[in-house]
Design an enzyme around this catalytic site. Structure first.
Site, short mmCIF file in Angstrom:
data_model
loop_
_atom_site.label_atom_id
_atom_site.label_comp_id
_atom_site.label_asym_id
_atom_site.label_seq_id
_atom_site.Cartn_x
_atom_site.Cartn_y
_atom_site.Cartn_z
N GLY A 11 -4.01 4.87 -2.20
CA GLY A 11 -2.88 5.50 -2.87
C GLY A 11 -1.57 5.14 -2.19
N ARG A 72 -7.44 -0.11 -5.28
CA ARG A 72 -8.71 0.20 -4.63
C ARG A 72 -9.72 -0.87 -5.04
NH1 ARG A 72 -6.42 5.32 -5.43
NH2 ARG A 72 -6.49 6.63 -3.56
N ASP A 103 -7.73 7.10 4.75
CA ASP A 103 -9.06 7.06 5.35
C ASP A 103 -9.88 5.88 4.83
OD1 ASP A 103 -11.05 8.41 7.07
OD2 ASP A 103 -12.13 8.69 5.20
N THR A 125 -0.61 7.77 3.97
CA THR A 125 -1.19 8.57 2.89
C THR A 125 -0.49 9.91 2.83
OG1 THR A 125 -3.17 9.81 2.19
CG2 THR A 125 -3.03 9.23 4.51
N ASP A 127 -1.79 12.62 1.87
CA ASP A 127 -2.74 13.72 2.06
C ASP A 127 -2.83 14.22 3.49
OD1 ASP A 127 -3.39 13.73 -0.61
OD2 ASP A 127 -5.12 12.40 -0.37
N ASP A 129 -4.80 13.18 5.76
CA ASP A 129 -6.24 13.37 5.98
C ASP A 129 -6.83 12.38 6.98
OD1 ASP A 129 -6.02 11.11 4.41
OD2 ASP A 129 -7.55 11.70 2.96
N ARG A 171 -7.77 16.10 -2.15
CA ARG A 171 -9.16 16.24 -2.58
C ARG A 171 -10.06 16.75 -1.46
NH1 ARG A 171 -10.44 10.52 -5.16
NH2 ARG A 171 -8.96 9.92 -3.54
#
Length: 320
Positions: A11, A72, A103, A125, A127, A129, A171
């Site tokens: 992303g 992706r 990740d 990212t 996120d 994460d 997510r």
């Protein structure tokens, strides 16, 4: 002359362009040839590679998204795909790589490092994460975008005396919801890492209304284990207050990066070039306790991110 490649994968995130800019200009300053790989690992497999000059990255510092584009690639996760990637890198004479992503991009970087490519990974990212770093490139901008939305939604929620569930990205990691919820004054947050209590959420809404509160804001990460529309129906039934859902979706990925994201991107990219110039082993570069820190790439891939429980519990205290 050392030839290095740079790619953005997964992303997109605000600040990726700032990182690409610093990789290119610092790399050239260090006497390297820098090649931009378009569309991440997918573009690598297709040989979508071009040499970049200083002017190639002019006027991109303030732009969201990524000029290298991103994608992706399921094929890259296979043995065949990774062998193809090694062939393409060998064809272009590229032995060193800077990867920018989350990740999944980190896992791809590790796969290439195992095959002999020296890789410097930057955490890009929204996120947040990636476990080895305190903060990722794009996270601060995404939270600011959510905060702006909360402010606007609160105005109309107050006018209509309703409850609003704001669904944000995340997510597997609820950091956007957690940070935006704390700083945006949300009554409750729902994140993937922690089970929620629907009765507790509903009680807060009812008690707030009884105390004269005109609205309630709930921040829900997309990965929380409940459908947002179903959650709204349940809350409305339990509280007898109109409940609406606002899904911010890809709005959070766009926009000009904040100062913090531009700075993090620039400093981590500059560190990556320094390490490549020193012929360092593969590293993941991030921030820990306010400092730019490189750690072993393979160690970075083993780390797991945990939610900040102190912050989560503080929201519960402030929302009463």
């Amino acid at each position: 002359m050392k030839k290095i490649g740079v790619l953005t994968s997964g992303g997109d995130a605000p600040g990726m362009n700032a990182a690409v800019r610093a990789v290119v200009r610092c790399g050239i300053e260090a006497g390297m040839e820098v090649y931009g790989i378009e569309r991440g690992y997918a573009g690598l497999l297709e040989g979508e590679i071009r040499q970049m000059e200083r002017r190639s990255v002019g006027d991109i510092l303030q732009r969201g998204g990524t000029i290298l584009k991103t994608a992706r690639s399921e094929k890259f996760t296979t043995e065949e795909g990774q062998e193809r990637a090694m062939t393409v890198l060998d064809t272009f004479g590229i032995n060193d790589l800077v990867t920018i992503g989350g990740d999944g991009t980190l896992r791809g970087a590790i796969d290439l490092a195992r095959r002999g490519v020296r890789v410097m990974h930057l955490p890009g990212t929204i996120d947040n994460d990636v476990a080895y770093t305190d903060e990722t490139i794009g996270f601060d901008t995404a939270v600011e975008t959510v905060l702006d939305a909360i402010s606007k939604i609160r105005d109309t929620s107050s006018s209509h005396q309703r409850t609003t569930i704001i669904e944000v990205m995340g997510r597997h990691c609820g950091d956007i919801a957690l940070y935006a919820g704390l700083t945006g004054g949300a009554e409750s947050i729902l994140i993937p890492e922690i089970e929620y209590d629907i009765n507790d959420i509903s009680r807060k809404i009812v008690m707030g209304r009884n105390a004269g509160k005109l609205h309630s804001i709930i921040i829900k990460a997309e990965g929380a284990n409940v459908d947002s529309q179903e959650l709204a129906k349940t809350i409305e039934a339990k509280t007898d207050r109109e409940t609406r859902v606002v899904v911010l979706s890809y709005l959070q990925r766009g926009g000009s990066p904040t100062m913090r994201d531009r700075l993090l991107a620039t400093l981590t990219a500059a560190k990556a070039i320094d390490l490549l110039a020193e012929d360092s082993e593969s590293k993941a570069i991030g921030t820990q306790d306010g400092k730019i820190v490189p750690i072993d790439l393979f160690d970075a891939g083993k780390m797991k991110r945990e939610p900040d429980m102190d912050m989560y519990n503080l929201i519960e205290v402030l929302a009463k």
